[in-house]
Design an enzyme around this catalytic site. Structure first.
Site, PDB file in Angstrom:
ATOM      1  N   ASN A   9       0.867  -1.399   0.019  1.00  0.00           N
ATOM      2  CA  ASN A   9       0.033   0.082  -0.045  1.00  0.00           C
ATOM      3  C   ASN A   9       0.964   1.159  -0.075  1.00  0.00           C
ATOM      4  O   ASN A   9       1.297   1.595   0.955  1.00  0.00           O
ATOM      5  CB  ASN A   9      -0.717  -0.055   1.066  1.00  0.00           C
ATOM      6  CG  ASN A   9      -1.783   1.117   1.330  1.00  0.00           C
ATOM      7  OD1 ASN A   9      -2.062   1.856   0.247  1.00  0.00           O
ATOM      8  ND2 ASN A   9      -2.335   1.395   2.589  1.00  0.00           N
ATOM      9  N   LYS A  11      -0.028   4.201  -0.347  1.00  0.00           N
ATOM     10  CA  LYS A  11      -0.452   5.363   0.175  1.00  0.00           C
ATOM     11  C   LYS A  11      -0.439   6.589  -0.796  1.00  0.00           C
ATOM     12  O   LYS A  11      -0.363   6.507  -1.928  1.00  0.00           O
ATOM     13  CB  LYS A  11      -0.282   5.530   1.736  1.00  0.00           C
ATOM     14  CG  LYS A  11      -0.473   4.490   2.521  1.00  0.00           C
ATOM     15  CD  LYS A  11      -0.102   4.729   3.892  1.00  0.00           C
ATOM     16  CE  LYS A  11      -0.236   3.445   4.944  1.00  0.00           C
ATOM     17  NZ  LYS A  11      -0.176   3.762   6.294  1.00  0.00           N
ATOM     18  N   HIS A 100      -9.345   1.062   5.295  1.00  0.00           N
ATOM     19  CA  HIS A 100      -8.149   1.201   5.785  1.00  0.00           C
ATOM     20  C   HIS A 100      -8.470   1.873   7.080  1.00  0.00           C
ATOM     21  O   HIS A 100      -8.983   2.896   6.952  1.00  0.00           O
ATOM     22  CB  HIS A 100      -7.045   1.721   4.962  1.00  0.00           C
ATOM     23  CG  HIS A 100      -5.605   1.697   5.344  1.00  0.00           C
ATOM     24  ND1 HIS A 100      -5.237   2.500   6.194  1.00  0.00           N
ATOM     25  CD2 HIS A 100      -4.474   1.009   5.401  1.00  0.00           C
ATOM     26  CE1 HIS A 100      -4.038   2.508   6.751  1.00  0.00           C
ATOM     27  NE2 HIS A 100      -3.450   1.506   6.108  1.00  0.00           N
ATOM     28  N   GLU A 102      -6.793   4.559   8.092  1.00  0.00           N
ATOM     29  CA  GLU A 102      -6.802   5.856   7.473  1.00  0.00           C
ATOM     30  C   GLU A 102      -7.889   6.555   6.975  1.00  0.00           C
ATOM     31  O   GLU A 102      -8.562   7.960   7.138  1.00  0.00           O
ATOM     32  CB  GLU A 102      -5.462   6.184   6.577  1.00  0.00           C
ATOM     33  CG  GLU A 102      -4.353   5.978   7.407  1.00  0.00           C
ATOM     34  CD  GLU A 102      -3.044   5.974   6.616  1.00  0.00           C
ATOM     35  OE1 GLU A 102      -2.039   5.482   7.320  1.00  0.00           O
ATOM     36  OE2 GLU A 102      -3.142   5.488   5.170  1.00  0.00           O
ATOM     37  N   GLU A 172      -5.282  -4.806  11.002  1.00  0.00           N
ATOM     38  CA  GLU A 172      -3.889  -3.744  11.146  1.00  0.00           C
ATOM     39  C   GLU A 172      -4.071  -2.973  12.602  1.00  0.00           C
ATOM     40  O   GLU A 172      -5.245  -2.278  12.581  1.00  0.00           O
ATOM     41  CB  GLU A 172      -4.071  -2.730  10.039  1.00  0.00           C
ATOM     42  CG  GLU A 172      -5.711  -2.261   9.863  1.00  0.00           C
ATOM     43  CD  GLU A 172      -5.449  -1.204   8.771  1.00  0.00           C
ATOM     44  OE1 GLU A 172      -4.518  -0.774   8.186  1.00  0.00           O
ATOM     45  OE2 GLU A 172      -6.707  -0.406   8.775  1.00  0.00           O
ATOM     46  N   GLY A 178       2.738   3.215  11.291  1.00  0.00           N
ATOM     47  CA  GLY A 178       3.380   4.891  11.400  1.00  0.00           C
ATOM     48  C   GLY A 178       3.893   5.119  12.667  1.00  0.00           C
ATOM     49  O   GLY A 178       4.351   6.190  12.872  1.00  0.00           O
ATOM     50  N   SER A 218       2.768  -2.368  10.127  1.00  0.00           N
ATOM     51  CA  SER A 218       4.257  -2.011  10.380  1.00  0.00           C
ATOM     52  C   SER A 218       5.108  -3.175  10.022  1.00  0.00           C
ATOM     53  O   SER A 218       6.193  -3.187  10.724  1.00  0.00           O
ATOM     54  CB  SER A 218       4.696  -1.046  11.547  1.00  0.00           C
ATOM     55  OG  SER A 218       4.345   0.084  11.465  1.00  0.00           O
TER      56      SER A 218
END
Length: 256
Positions: A9, A11, A100, A102, A172, A178, A218
């Site tokens: 991904n 992003k 996701h 985000e 996730e 991050g 991660s």
């Protein structure tokens, strides 16, 4: 036997020239590794501007597909800036990341909306990579397992067994995206086991055992082998490490 998948991904990263260079490097490294047969499916998910570019680059490489990072729940309409599942299908895209963390956090995507996106993706022959996961606060203070199970229940359990069997799940832990933190291999396995058991409760053990559940917090070149060695971890949804070709290929090899 469950499909092993490593999805990158990207992003919102890379200019066009940078994307071209990264794609070329990844493809060349995959070709170099072709002598060691692999059952791993690689999915590259660049920004939507580069989807066609990515398809052209991977066209001659086996076991490599291209995926989108999102799609709208409607087939068409006055939704400026959005991309629909029929549009992705029309250019030959095979996978789409949905839900996701985000997207949930910054765009307020709900479980109900994601159920509609899943429907649209499946209706158009796309394989959803459905993301689920908990925040650090939930991990430390709440029923984080119940929370993640509810995400799956609310967004996926309306599907028929046949439709559900076409979905890939990606766990996730939000607290490990991050942040420099990563769930231990034991923590990842525990959650993947619980999710597989939850799926079995709805669809039966056969479908649960065939469902690929990826780890998406991660994972990188240093920890991928240990994470992927867990019995219920079937690969990874890779963020930062997918932007460096050697690291990404190391992660892919770890899933073999």
């Amino acid at each position: 036997m469950r499909k092993k998948i490593v999805a990158g991904n990207w992003k919102m990263n890379k200019t066009a020239d940078e994307a071209q260079a990264l794609l070329s490097e990844i493809v060349n490294l995959i070709k170099e590794e072709a002598s060691s047969a692999t059952e791993v499916t690689v999915v590259l998910c660049p920004p939507s501007l580069y989807l066609t570019m990515a398809q052209q680059q991977v066209a001659t490489v086996g076991n490599v597909s291209v995926g989108a990072q999102n799609c709208h729940e409607k087939a068409s309409g006055a939704y400026t800036g959005e991309i629909s599942a029929p549009m992705l299908k029309s250019i030959g895209i095979e996978y789409v990341i949905l839900g996701h963390s985000e997207r949930r956090q910054y765009f307020d995507e709900s479980n109900t909306q994601l159920a509609e996106k899943v429907n649209s993706a499946l209706e158009n022959g796309l394989t959803p990579i459905f993301c689920c996961g908990e925040s650090r606060d939930l991990r430390e203070n709440g029923d984080y397992i119940g929370f993640v199970k509810d995400q799956i229940t609310d967004s996926l359990f309306h599907l028929s067994p046949e439709s559900f069997s076409k979905v890939v799940v990606a766990y996730e832990p939000i607290w490990a995206i991050g942040t420099g933190l990563t769930a231990s291999s034991a923590q990842a396995q525990d959650m993947h086991f619980e999710l597989r058991r939850h799926i079995a409760g709805q669809y039966g053990d056969e479908i649960a055992q065939e469902t690929s559940i990826l780890y998406g917090g991660s994972a990188n070149a240093q920890n991928a082998a240990e994470l992927f060695a867990q019995p219920d971890v079937d690969g990874g949804l890779i963020g930062g490490a997918s932007l460096k070709a050697p690291d990404f290929i190391t992660v892919v090899k770890a899933a073999q």
